[in-house]
Design a protein around this motif. Structure first.
Motif, mmCIF file in Angstrom:
data_model
loop_
_atom_site.group_PDB
_atom_site.id
_atom_site.type_symbol
_atom_site.label_atom_id
_atom_site.label_comp_id
_atom_site.label_asym_id
_atom_site.label_seq_id
_atom_site.Cartn_x
_atom_site.Cartn_y
_atom_site.Cartn_z
ATOM 1 N N ASP A 11 0.856 -1.247 -0.160
ATOM 2 C CA ASP A 11 -0.096 0.001 -0.041
ATOM 3 C C ASP A 11 0.922 1.308 -0.025
ATOM 4 O OD1 ASP A 11 -2.288 -1.729 0.142
ATOM 5 O OD2 ASP A 11 -2.189 -1.841 2.343
ATOM 6 N N LEU A 12 2.000 1.109 -0.299
ATOM 7 C CA LEU A 12 3.093 2.388 -0.351
ATOM 8 C C LEU A 12 2.654 3.357 -1.424
ATOM 9 C CD1 LEU A 12 5.659 3.674 0.586
ATOM 10 C CD2 LEU A 12 6.632 2.422 -1.027
ATOM 11 N N GLU A 13 2.293 3.041 -2.534
ATOM 12 C CA GLU A 13 1.886 3.900 -3.527
ATOM 13 C C GLU A 13 0.580 4.588 -3.020
ATOM 14 O OE1 GLU A 13 2.933 0.933 -4.128
ATOM 15 O OE2 GLU A 13 4.691 1.154 -5.533
ATOM 16 N N ALA A 14 -0.486 3.956 -2.556
ATOM 17 C CA ALA A 14 -1.531 4.462 -2.033
ATOM 18 C C ALA A 14 -1.518 5.650 -0.900
ATOM 19 C CB ALA A 14 -2.584 3.744 -1.405
ATOM 20 N N LEU A 15 -0.173 5.119 0.066
ATOM 21 C CA LEU A 15 0.087 6.203 1.280
ATOM 22 C C LEU A 15 0.661 7.397 0.548
ATOM 23 C CD1 LEU A 15 0.491 6.703 4.088
ATOM 24 C CD2 LEU A 15 2.589 5.304 3.940
ATOM 25 N N MET A 16 1.751 7.122 -0.358
ATOM 26 C CA MET A 16 2.164 8.296 -0.776
ATOM 27 C C MET A 16 1.307 9.302 -1.551
ATOM 28 S SD MET A 16 5.511 8.077 0.309
ATOM 29 C CE MET A 16 6.197 9.593 -0.693
ATOM 30 N N MET A 17 0.456 8.887 -2.286
ATOM 31 C CA MET A 17 -0.656 9.497 -2.891
ATOM 32 C C MET A 17 -1.493 10.217 -1.958
ATOM 33 S SD MET A 17 -3.496 8.369 -5.563
ATOM 34 C CE MET A 17 -2.453 7.552 -6.688
ATOM 35 N N LEU A 18 -1.901 9.908 -0.835
ATOM 36 C CA LEU A 18 -2.381 10.303 0.401
ATOM 37 C C LEU A 18 -1.697 11.549 0.787
ATOM 38 C CD1 LEU A 18 -4.905 10.873 2.225
ATOM 39 C CD2 LEU A 18 -3.748 8.984 3.614
ATOM 40 N N CYS A 19 -0.488 11.365 0.898
ATOM 41 C CA CYS A 19 0.443 12.300 1.539
ATOM 42 C C CYS A 19 0.565 13.226 1.016
ATOM 43 C CB CYS A 19 1.812 11.595 1.707
ATOM 44 S SG CYS A 19 1.649 10.454 3.130
ATOM 45 N N ARG A 20 0.724 13.103 -0.661
ATOM 46 C CA ARG A 20 0.895 14.391 -1.457
ATOM 47 C C ARG A 20 -0.633 15.066 -1.351
ATOM 48 N NH1 ARG A 20 4.763 14.213 -5.381
ATOM 49 N NH2 ARG A 20 6.011 12.170 -5.360
ATOM 50 N N ALA A 21 -1.468 14.518 -1.471
ATOM 51 C CA ALA A 21 -2.929 15.078 -1.455
ATOM 52 C C ALA A 21 -2.978 16.002 -0.089
ATOM 53 C CB ALA A 21 -4.060 13.961 -1.531
ATOM 54 N N ASP A 22 -2.422 15.574 0.813
ATOM 55 C CA ASP A 22 -2.425 16.285 2.180
ATOM 56 C C ASP A 22 -1.699 17.827 2.354
ATOM 57 O OD1 ASP A 22 -3.252 16.387 4.897
ATOM 58 O OD2 ASP A 22 -1.455 15.029 5.673
ATOM 59 N N ILE A 23 -0.920 17.934 1.169
ATOM 60 C CA ILE A 23 -0.443 19.049 1.066
ATOM 61 C C ILE A 23 -1.667 20.174 0.492
ATOM 62 C CG2 ILE A 23 1.176 20.661 -0.090
ATOM 63 C CD1 ILE A 23 2.744 18.022 -0.447
ATOM 64 N N THR A 24 -2.158 21.239 1.366
ATOM 65 C CA THR A 24 -3.354 21.864 0.930
ATOM 66 C C THR A 24 -2.931 23.334 1.533
ATOM 67 O OG1 THR A 24 -4.302 21.646 3.065
ATOM 68 C CG2 THR A 24 -4.785 20.024 1.553
ATOM 69 N N SER A 25 -1.701 23.817 1.456
ATOM 70 C CA SER A 25 -1.189 25.300 1.736
ATOM 71 C C SER A 25 -1.751 26.084 0.522
ATOM 72 C CB SER A 25 0.158 25.302 1.953
ATOM 73 O OG SER A 25 0.526 26.702 2.074
ATOM 74 N N LYS A 26 -2.218 27.207 0.530
ATOM 75 C CA LYS A 26 -2.328 28.231 -0.391
ATOM 76 C C LYS A 26 -1.109 28.921 -0.910
ATOM 77 C CE LYS A 26 -7.030 29.087 1.160
ATOM 78 N NZ LYS A 26 -7.880 30.392 1.880
ATOM 79 N N ASN A 27 0.240 28.619 -0.114
ATOM 80 C CA ASN A 27 1.379 28.994 -0.549
ATOM 81 C C ASN A 27 1.991 28.055 -1.484
ATOM 82 O OD1 ASN A 27 4.230 29.710 -0.633
ATOM 83 N ND2 ASN A 27 4.441 30.671 1.454
ATOM 84 N N HIS A 28 2.058 28.448 -2.852
ATOM 85 C CA HIS A 28 2.561 27.784 -3.836
ATOM 86 C C HIS A 28 3.908 27.269 -3.761
ATOM 87 C CE1 HIS A 28 -1.255 28.166 -5.693
ATOM 88 N NE2 HIS A 28 -1.147 29.477 -6.057
ATOM 89 N N GLU A 29 4.787 28.295 -3.110
ATOM 90 C CA GLU A 29 6.235 27.832 -2.949
ATOM 91 C C GLU A 29 6.235 26.740 -1.937
ATOM 92 O OE1 GLU A 29 8.960 28.729 -4.740
ATOM 93 O OE2 GLU A 29 7.491 29.633 -6.041
ATOM 94 N N LYS A 30 5.415 26.700 -0.857
ATOM 95 C CA LYS A 30 5.377 25.873 0.125
ATOM 96 C C LYS A 30 5.173 24.537 -0.486
ATOM 97 C CE LYS A 30 3.923 24.980 4.870
ATOM 98 N NZ LYS A 30 2.996 25.565 6.021
#
Length: 475
Positions: free
Chosen positions: A367-386
């Protein structure tokens, strides 16, 4: 749109119209198939309404006689309905019905009725459209409530007074939001006001029916839209209070935290852009579910949610059980991702050890690929550089994980020394000592102190057993 031509060119509709005309049974295609035809959406489900007692079953039987023996037909005489699976089409036959309801039940009192009665009982105008299969007006569109106009306006509206429609069958409140979410439609203001007024009526609906509609919202292209509608009309409080508890921002000493309700919906949308997996989407919904329970204020650092990943993982089974979601590997997949969703973030440091990488590979497994997809989705900052920086860090982590996996083959690995070998070597029955030796071998491999090699692992087993006061039975 020339519906007569569509009937002639569609093999199933052509066959249905020929049977209806030959038997003289007044018949109409009604509901979702007509709606999706007008919206140019694919649909393989056809609902046929037949006028007259028993005619729906009779028409279904006639259809099944015209096709090969592999056709599946199911007849429900008590309800006057039948279902035929022919080729890759599902055709449902019902008699035209007139329905009335008692306040404490969504099960209707049913009587034979006319096409008008049947269209009156439909949930929404866009689902009350009918096409004639009869010789006298083949292909005629019967649209008594301007469903075509509502399709053009992208509007969900009830055929009758919304209070009556939703009181008769409160599940329709969920269905209104589900269709709005699936089709990206608005809900008519009067209908939405009625949902807000009658939201407590959802209590008489079985959890199985509710979760079926909720899962369809979760699977829509932008599921946050459906959840926001559920929240603003008040239904979400009844069906998913844990999610509602995430809403709001608390401020202390000038320090606030983000609104975890809207953050969760953004994560869900982010996942939905890349995956149609229902359970990965549920992991997105539940990844921060324990934040209200773990929220603390520290004057030095502000708001913290320490341990919310582990607390959330413990909440998952109870939520699944209450909501009648499956208590199987699907639940365990969601629970695993909730527990692990912070782990990759901790691996972005340059000094991260191979041991930590091996442990993530081992714990996440397939399930590593699914986990990494979730982690990427968890980045919701409005700061595009961040956001850009976080994505770059995740890219580095994935590269390191690939390198460690290519070298050590840790994902889904099993130590060469099994419990059976340990018991046989030391003459043990299943016991605490066997578990301790197995754990010690596994931990040594994950720490990089030991290769998953027979000679090395066997020698390590003997030395570990000796520390526990054990001796090989053959020595």
């Amino acid at each position: 749109m020339n519906f007569a031509e569509i009937i002639y060119t569609n093999p199933i509709l052509k066959r249905l119209s020929e049977i209806a005309q030959k038997t003289g049974i007044e018949s109409y295609v009604v509901g979702g198939f007509v709606r999706d035809l007008l919206l140019d959406r694919p649909c393989k489900d056809i609902d046929v309404v037949c006028i007259g007692d028993g005619n729906g079953i009779h028409l279904a039987q006639k259809l099944s006689e015209t096709v090969d023996n592999n056709t599946q037909i199911s007849i429900f005489k008590n309800f006057g309905t039948a279902h035929v699976n022919v080729e890759d089409w599902d055709v449902e036959f019902v008699g035209a019905r007139k329905e009335s309801y008692q306040r404490d039940s969504r099960k209707p009192i049913v009587e034979n009725g006319t096409l008008e009665d049947d269209q009156n009982r439909r949930d929404f105008t866009i689902n009350a459209l009918a096409i004639s299969l009869n010789r006298r007006d083949l292909g005629a569109l019967i649209d008594p409530f301007d469903g075509v106009g509502d399709l053009k306006r992208k509007m969900i509206r009830t055929p009758l007074t919304p209070d009556v429609t939703f009181s008769d069958d409160p599940l329709r409140m969920m269905r209104a939001i589900r269709f709005a979410s699936q089709l990206s439609f608005d809900i008519d203001p009067d209908s939405f006001d009625a949902i807000q007024k009658m939201k407590d009526r959802i209590r008489i609906i079985s959890q199985e029916r509710i979760i079926d509609e909720l899962n369809k919202i979760v699977l829509s292209s932008t599921p946050s839209y459906g959840f926001k509608l559920l929240y603003h009309c008040g239904l979400l409080q009844y069906i998913f209070p844990e999610l509602v508890a995430l809403q709001g921002v608390e401020t202390q000493d000038g320090k606030g935290h983000k609104d975890n309700f809207y953050h969760t919906l953004q994560v869900l949308d982010n996942v939905s852009k890349n995956s149609n997996d229902l359970w990965l989407r549920w992991a997105a919904i539940l990844h921060d579910i324990a934040k209200p329970a773990t929220k603390r204020f520290d004057a030095r650092v502000g708001w913290t949610f320490h341990g919310h990943e582990d607390a959330g993982a413990r909440m998952v089974p109870n939520i699944f059980r209450r909501m009648k979601l499956p208590m199987n590997e699907k639940m365990r997949f969601v629970q695993k991702l909730v527990r692990l969703h912070l782990r990759p973030i901790a691996l972005v440091k340059e000094t991260i050890t191979d041991s930590a990488l091996r442990r993530l590979l081992f714990d996440s497994g397939e399930d590593l690929e699914a986990l990494m997809m979730l982690c990427r989705a968890d980045i919701t900052s409005k700061n595009h550089e961040k956001v850009k920086k976080h994505i770059q860090n995740f890219n580095k982590v994935e590269q390191k994980l690939q390198e460690v996996e290519a070298r050590d083959r840790i994902r889904n690995f099993q130590p060469v020394i099994t419990g059976e070998i340990i018991m046989e070597t030391f003459g043990l029955a299943p016991s605490r000592e066997v578990g301790e030796i197995k754990t010690a071998i596994r931990e040594a491999i994950l720490d990089g102190k030991l290769r998953n090699d027979w000679d090395e692992a066997y020698s390590f087993m003997l030395s570990t057993g000796k520390k526990l006061g054990l001796s090989p039975v053959n020595n």
